[in-house]
Design a protein around this motif. Structure first.
Motif, PDB file in Angstrom:
ATOM      1  N   LEU A   1       0.858  -1.180   0.000  1.00 13.22           N
ATOM      2  CA  LEU A   1       0.000   0.000   0.000  1.00 13.22           C
ATOM      3  C   LEU A   1       0.893   1.228   0.000  1.00 13.22           C
ATOM      4  CD1 LEU A   1      -2.926   1.182   0.364  1.00 13.22           C
ATOM      5  CD2 LEU A   1      -2.438   1.143   2.828  1.00 13.22           C
TER       6      LEU A   1
ATOM      7  N   GLU B   1      -3.307  -0.018  -3.564  1.00 11.13           N
ATOM      8  CA  GLU B   1      -2.783  -1.346  -3.234  1.00 11.13           C
ATOM      9  C   GLU B   1      -2.247  -1.992  -4.505  1.00 11.13           C
ATOM     10  OE1 GLU B   1      -5.459  -4.168  -1.467  1.00 11.13           O
ATOM     11  OE2 GLU B   1      -5.836  -2.857   0.246  1.00 11.13           O
TER      12      GLU B   1
ATOM     13  N   HIS C   1      -0.943  -5.374  -6.078  1.00 12.14           N
ATOM     14  CA  HIS C   1      -0.961  -6.826  -5.892  1.00 12.14           C
ATOM     15  C   HIS C   1      -0.008  -7.446  -6.914  1.00 12.14           C
ATOM     16  CE1 HIS C   1      -4.653  -7.109  -3.305  1.00 12.14           C
ATOM     17  NE2 HIS C   1      -4.674  -5.840  -3.690  1.00 12.14           N
TER      18      HIS C   1
END
Length: 148
Positions: free
Chosen positions: A123, A129, A131
């Motif tokens: 983050l 965020e 991934h």
């Protein structure tokens, strides 16, 4: 009213208990090549990535200090690289883990939300965020058949 309050407590407990606690022993899992799968924005919308032209390569030592470098995978299993990289230090604070980056021009941090052998979620300060999935070299021969 009591039911609503009770449900809110359960939801809050579930949300706080779902966060992974990153242990110092887990940091070795970050070493290697990572490919972005998706970015989740603060409003909940996300952007999925199919094929990436570059991977992030992390190399962190036992003192939690290392580098992150952008690399471009080639079809013969090699990577195009340059001399550009970011210094990285792992920082643990109040049950949170941070990647502290620095270059000669700037410093910034990302919080590690999840880290396994195959997944990394961070983050950033813009509440995005990232991934990642663990990946490696791409090597194709015999007319597109992937080699082992």
């Amino acid at each position: 009213m009591k039911k609503v309050f009770g449900i809110l407590i359960v939801v809050v407990l579930l949300m706080t208990s779902c966060k992974q606690k990153i242990e110092p022993a887990d940091i070795a899992k970050i070493n290697g090549y990572w490919e972005i799968k998706k970015v989740v924005f603060e409003d909940g919308n996300d952007k999925k990535y199919g094929v990436n032209e570059s991977f992030d390569y992390f190399q962190i030592d036992k003192n939690n200090i290392g580098i992150r470098k952008k690399v471009m995978p080639q079809l013969d299993g090699t990577f195009l690289v340059n001399d550009t990289f970011e210094n990285v230090k792992i920082r643990f604070a109040d049950d949170q883990t941070f990647l502290d980056y620095s270059t000669p021009y700037m410093k910034w941090s990302e919080e590690v939300l999840a880290l396994t052998a195959t997944e990394l979620v961070v983050l950033n300060s813009e509440k995005k965020e990232y991934h990642y999935k663990k990946t490696g070299p791409i090597k194709l021969d015999d007319y597109g058949k992937k080699t082992k």
